[in-house]
Design a protein around this motif. Structure first.
Motif, PDB file in Angstrom:
ATOM      1  N   ILE A 134       9.855  56.334  84.904  1.00  0.00           N
ATOM      2  CA  ILE A 134      10.756  56.844  86.072  1.00  0.00           C
ATOM      3  C   ILE A 134      10.448  56.444  87.468  1.00  0.00           C
ATOM      4  O   ILE A 134      11.293  55.730  88.281  1.00  0.00           O
ATOM      5  N   ILE A 135       9.171  56.355  87.988  1.00  0.00           N
ATOM      6  CA  ILE A 135       8.501  55.696  89.051  1.00  0.00           C
ATOM      7  C   ILE A 135       9.160  54.364  89.210  1.00  0.00           C
ATOM      8  O   ILE A 135       9.669  53.931  90.336  1.00  0.00           O
ATOM      9  N   LEU A 136       8.867  53.692  88.087  1.00  0.00           N
ATOM     10  CA  LEU A 136       9.379  52.329  88.206  1.00  0.00           C
ATOM     11  C   LEU A 136      10.810  52.005  88.485  1.00  0.00           C
ATOM     12  O   LEU A 136      11.176  51.216  89.310  1.00  0.00           O
ATOM     13  N   ILE A 137      11.478  52.938  87.470  1.00  0.00           N
ATOM     14  CA  ILE A 137      12.790  52.745  87.936  1.00  0.00           C
ATOM     15  C   ILE A 137      13.225  53.117  89.355  1.00  0.00           C
ATOM     16  O   ILE A 137      13.855  52.191  90.025  1.00  0.00           O
ATOM     17  N   ILE A 138      12.775  53.989  89.764  1.00  0.00           N
ATOM     18  CA  ILE A 138      13.134  54.465  91.128  1.00  0.00           C
ATOM     19  C   ILE A 138      12.666  53.368  92.106  1.00  0.00           C
ATOM     20  O   ILE A 138      13.363  52.794  93.262  1.00  0.00           O
ATOM     21  N   SER A 139      11.472  52.785  92.047  1.00  0.00           N
ATOM     22  CA  SER A 139      11.042  51.748  93.036  1.00  0.00           C
ATOM     23  C   SER A 139      11.921  50.582  92.751  1.00  0.00           C
ATOM     24  O   SER A 139      12.264  50.006  93.898  1.00  0.00           O
ATOM     25  N   ILE A 140      12.529  50.223  91.593  1.00  0.00           N
ATOM     26  CA  ILE A 140      13.331  48.894  91.493  1.00  0.00           C
ATOM     27  C   ILE A 140      14.749  49.491  92.537  1.00  0.00           C
ATOM     28  O   ILE A 140      15.282  48.557  93.326  1.00  0.00           O
ATOM     29  N   LEU A 141      15.326  50.526  92.271  1.00  0.00           N
ATOM     30  CA  LEU A 141      16.370  50.960  93.113  1.00  0.00           C
ATOM     31  C   LEU A 141      16.171  50.719  94.539  1.00  0.00           C
ATOM     32  O   LEU A 141      16.889  50.308  95.322  1.00  0.00           O
ATOM     33  N   PHE A 142      14.872  51.445  94.783  1.00  0.00           N
ATOM     34  CA  PHE A 142      14.743  51.551  96.306  1.00  0.00           C
ATOM     35  C   PHE A 142      14.364  50.069  96.613  1.00  0.00           C
ATOM     36  O   PHE A 142      14.922  49.730  97.999  1.00  0.00           O
ATOM     37  N   ALA A 143      13.879  49.325  96.145  1.00  0.00           N
ATOM     38  CA  ALA A 143      13.518  47.757  96.334  1.00  0.00           C
ATOM     39  C   ALA A 143      15.162  47.175  96.614  1.00  0.00           C
ATOM     40  O   ALA A 143      15.214  46.245  97.465  1.00  0.00           O
ATOM     41  N   LEU A 190       1.609  50.464  85.962  1.00  0.00           N
ATOM     42  CA  LEU A 190       1.121  50.675  86.997  1.00  0.00           C
ATOM     43  C   LEU A 190       0.963  49.391  87.919  1.00  0.00           C
ATOM     44  O   LEU A 190       1.300  49.428  89.254  1.00  0.00           O
ATOM     45  N   GLY A 191       0.727  48.296  87.319  1.00  0.00           N
ATOM     46  CA  GLY A 191       0.499  47.185  88.135  1.00  0.00           C
ATOM     47  C   GLY A 191       1.712  46.810  88.553  1.00  0.00           C
ATOM     48  O   GLY A 191       1.922  46.349  89.775  1.00  0.00           O
ATOM     49  N   ALA A 192       2.784  46.819  88.000  1.00  0.00           N
ATOM     50  CA  ALA A 192       4.312  46.404  88.158  1.00  0.00           C
ATOM     51  C   ALA A 192       4.713  47.545  89.483  1.00  0.00           C
ATOM     52  O   ALA A 192       5.120  47.118  90.389  1.00  0.00           O
ATOM     53  N   ILE A 193       4.319  48.778  89.151  1.00  0.00           N
ATOM     54  CA  ILE A 193       4.891  49.823  90.148  1.00  0.00           C
ATOM     55  C   ILE A 193       4.159  49.404  91.546  1.00  0.00           C
ATOM     56  O   ILE A 193       4.580  49.504  92.659  1.00  0.00           O
ATOM     57  N   PHE A 194       2.841  49.319  91.708  1.00  0.00           N
ATOM     58  CA  PHE A 194       1.901  49.091  92.656  1.00  0.00           C
ATOM     59  C   PHE A 194       2.293  47.749  93.605  1.00  0.00           C
ATOM     60  O   PHE A 194       2.721  48.037  94.661  1.00  0.00           O
ATOM     61  N   LEU A 195       2.613  46.685  92.776  1.00  0.00           N
ATOM     62  CA  LEU A 195       2.816  45.563  93.382  1.00  0.00           C
ATOM     63  C   LEU A 195       4.186  45.607  94.216  1.00  0.00           C
ATOM     64  O   LEU A 195       4.633  45.131  95.142  1.00  0.00           O
ATOM     65  N   LEU A 196       5.234  46.234  93.231  1.00  0.00           N
ATOM     66  CA  LEU A 196       6.577  46.258  93.631  1.00  0.00           C
ATOM     67  C   LEU A 196       6.648  47.083  95.004  1.00  0.00           C
ATOM     68  O   LEU A 196       7.352  46.859  95.990  1.00  0.00           O
ATOM     69  N   ILE A 197       5.917  48.230  95.013  1.00  0.00           N
ATOM     70  CA  ILE A 197       6.052  49.174  96.186  1.00  0.00           C
ATOM     71  C   ILE A 197       5.456  48.586  97.395  1.00  0.00           C
ATOM     72  O   ILE A 197       5.946  48.465  98.373  1.00  0.00           O
ATOM     73  N   SER A 198       4.231  47.936  97.174  1.00  0.00           N
ATOM     74  CA  SER A 198       3.645  47.172  98.280  1.00  0.00           C
ATOM     75  C   SER A 198       4.409  46.107  98.773  1.00  0.00           C
ATOM     76  O   SER A 198       4.652  46.037 100.135  1.00  0.00           O
ATOM     77  N   ASP A 199       5.061  45.364  97.960  1.00  0.00           N
ATOM     78  CA  ASP A 199       5.922  44.186  98.574  1.00  0.00           C
ATOM     79  C   ASP A 199       7.233  44.732  98.958  1.00  0.00           C
ATOM     80  O   ASP A 199       7.580  44.212 100.138  1.00  0.00           O
ATOM     81  N   THR A 200       7.867  45.852  98.577  1.00  0.00           N
ATOM     82  CA  THR A 200       9.193  46.322  99.225  1.00  0.00           C
ATOM     83  C   THR A 200       8.808  46.916 100.781  1.00  0.00           C
ATOM     84  O   THR A 200       9.420  46.679 101.719  1.00  0.00           O
ATOM     85  N   ILE A 201       7.444  47.508 100.868  1.00  0.00           N
ATOM     86  CA  ILE A 201       7.261  48.033 102.028  1.00  0.00           C
ATOM     87  C   ILE A 201       6.959  46.681 103.204  1.00  0.00           C
ATOM     88  O   ILE A 201       7.386  46.898 104.108  1.00  0.00           O
ATOM     89  N   THR A 202       6.220  45.798 102.756  1.00  0.00           N
ATOM     90  CA  THR A 202       5.922  44.652 103.723  1.00  0.00           C
ATOM     91  C   THR A 202       7.335  43.980 103.775  1.00  0.00           C
ATOM     92  O   THR A 202       7.439  43.585 104.895  1.00  0.00           O
TER      93      THR A 202
END
Lengths: 322, 253
Positions: free
Chosen positions: A15-24, A276-288
């Motif tokens: 769920i977090i991964l899907i939300i992060s993708i949409l967010f990104a 978790l690897g996917a989620i963490f890097l995606l969120i970090s990258d989206t923020i930067t």
């Protein structure tokens, strides 16, 4: 008990991964809701989607290679950078950038990065092995030494690069910029193939967590598998570095969190590590990419967070073991 | 099940001879003790028997040299509970013990694997421990888990290196009795490295004494355990009274 906990963790991660993708997808310097349909489509499909996919695959690749490295070295503070392969690959990639700049002929960084990642691990295994016998603590030592040597060689290239040094510097800092979709797809296939391979061998990995001696006593051909697995993750790290530079610490702390959430059994932890690897890097990258000024390289963020986590880990270990 | 023969076993490490010309026969249904001073080569012998280290010479089970065995076949023949095993990853007790069934890892054996594990977990009184993290176990609990693991491997030959040193007397007695009364009768060979000579006196079918990497003596415990041997091997004076050894220690030469 554990199965339930795993299932819950798995669903939450998905769920977090899907939300992060949409967010990104909706995050960025341009607000896509204000644009015409055609331009919105171009921005999402041609700019954001490749980058999001790359973040996911690089995150999985780094986390999985760290996860496997920790099992092989029987040490939860190890990662692919402990093996020296990141530095070797970074040297290969820097060399190809330098040669491309000087000669004008485009040399793809993938080839030299993977080549030097493999060379590095061969040297490390040669130094650390005694008559085909694998000794994890020697591998770590050899990895650090070889890594230091390659760092010096990278500095040498930077020195020779003169005013072009910024291209190499920016590259080494670790960012997910400007990788075309076709390369992302090829890379994604490689990452998924390697992930499936390790997942299929999860029982073997479970045995290897008990260490070399215990594995041999249970009839596992440890030394042979050790060499195969370490070669696979080195090739993977070579590809990662050639596409995104050095993005630090994900391989170290993501497997650690995954194991503390669902236990070390690889039928569970390998899945969670990848997610978790996917989620963490995606969120970090989206923020930067979208929320911090100047598009700071994502490697800086992951290394900062990872470094702080590393210190926390050392302190908590020190407290646990007195 | 066949007997195990060790012929002209030599182990060299860093140019030092750790074991010299060891010749031993291990008969089925016997329990063997190995004694000797620290660093005499006891553990090295067990490491060689299980292919953990390089050696020269022959180690045969029946007519087959174990060097030529397929690694999983070997693991079904011979198992080894090493001294001081330190797990590094947070598996739960059940997962950890289930590793012992790896040599049988095909689907037909799944049920027998499960029942073998359940049986031995009961014997080692580990049922309440199933979900416990092995990293949080005490030294004694970990030895119980490792004992369970080595039994559950179901091999014909079981080696134990000081495996019970951290156990309380309840489990020491229970496990030693179980090995001798049940496992040994099951046509197995059991070989244990042990430091407690008083215990050895009444327990083993045969005792093997190692001094400086060489076979000092072997035979029945009554024959092997003498004041002279204890002086020669351990540098300790002793007085053997019936089934009890009274040790005394004199400083200096």
């Amino acid at each position: 008990m554990t199965d339930n906990k795993f299932r819950v963790t798995l669903y939450i991660c998905i769920i977090i991964l899907i939300i992060s993708i949409l967010f990104a997808l909706i995050s960025g310097h341009t607000n896509i809701f204000l644009l015409s349909k055609e331009i919105r489509k171009i921005i999402i499909a041609d700019i954001r989607l490749p980058r999001i996919s790359l973040a996911i695959f690089v995150g999985i690749a780094l986390a999985i290679s760290g996860h496997i490295a920790q099992i092989l070295l029987n040490n939860q503070l190890a990662s692919s950078s402990t093996l020296g392969t990141s530095s070797g690959a970074a040297f290969g990639a820097s060399l190809s950038i330098y040669l491309t700049l000087k000669s004008g002929i485009h040399i793809p960084p993938q080839i030299l990065a993977v080549f030097f990642a493999v060379i590095t691990i061969v040297i490390v295994l040669k130094f650390s092995g005694m008559k085909n016998k694998v000794d994890p603590s020697n591998v770590i030592l050899a990895g650090i030494i070889v890594s230091t040597i390659f760092s010096a060689l990278i500095t040498l290239i930077k020195y020779f690069a003169d005013e072009d040094v910024f291209i190499i510097l920016g590259y080494l800092m670790g960012s997910l910029d400007k990788v075309p979709m076709d390369q992302v797809v090829v890379f994604g296939v490689i990452v998924i193939a390697i992930y499936v391979y390790f997942y299929k061998n999860r029982k073997t990995l479970d045995i290897m967590m008990l260490g070399r001696e215990e594995s041999i006593l249970l009839g596992l051909e440890y030394d042979k598998l050790f060499n195969v697995y370490i070669m696979i993750i080195s090739i993977l790290v070579g590809f990662v570095v050639s596409l995104s530079g050095i993005i630090g610490f994900i391989g170290l702390f993501i497997p650690h969190i995954s194991r503390s959430l669902v236990g070390s059994g690889n039928s569970r932890s390998l899945v969670i590590t990848a997610l978790l690897g996917a989620i963490f890097l995606l969120i970090s990258d989206t923020i930067t990419r979208a929320y911090l000024p100047h598009q700071i390289p994502v490697g800086i963020i992951t290394t900062l967070i990872g470094g702080i986590f590393f210190i926390y880990l050392l302190i908590s270990r020190r407290d646990t073991y007195g | 099940m066949d007997k195990m023969k060790v012929h002209n076993l030599n182990v060299i490490y860093n140019k030092n001879k750790i074991l010299k010309d060891i010749n031993l026969d291990f008969e089925v249904g016997n329990i063997y003790g190995i004694i000797g001073a620290n660093g005499s080569g006891k553990s090295t012998l067990l490491n060689a028997l299980t292919q953990l280290i390089n050696y020269t010479g022959d180690i045969k089970i029946g007519d087959i040299d174990i060097k030529n065995m397929n690694s999983k076949t070997r693991a079904r023949k011979i198992s080894y509970m090493r001294q001081n095993i330190t797990p590094r990853f947070n598996l739960n007790v059940e997962e950890y013990i289930s590793a012992s069934r790896y040599p049988y890892n095909d689907k037909e054996n799944l049920i027998s694997s499960k029942s073998s594990m359940i049986k031995y977990m009961e014997i080692c009184e580990l049922n309440g421990f199933k979900d416990k993290n092995i990293l949080n176990l005490s030294g004694g609990e970990l030895q119980r888990v490792n004992y369970c693991k080595v039994l559950s491997q179901g091999a014909d030959i079981i080696l134990i290196d000081e495996g019970f040193s951290n156990l309380d007397i309840y489990f020491q007695i229970k496990f030693k009795k179980y090995l001798k009364d049940v496992i040994r009768k099951d046509n197995k060979i059991i070989i244990m490295v042990i430091h407690d000579i008083n215990f050895a006196l009444n327990y083993f079918d045969e005792l093997i004494v190692i001094k400086n990497g060489m076979l000092y003596d072997k035979g029945s415990t009554v024959k092997v355990i003498t004041s002279e041997m204890i002086r020669d091997v351990f540098n300790v004076e002793s007085n053997i009274v019936e089934n009890y050894i009274d040790f005394s220690f004199e400083e200096g030469e």
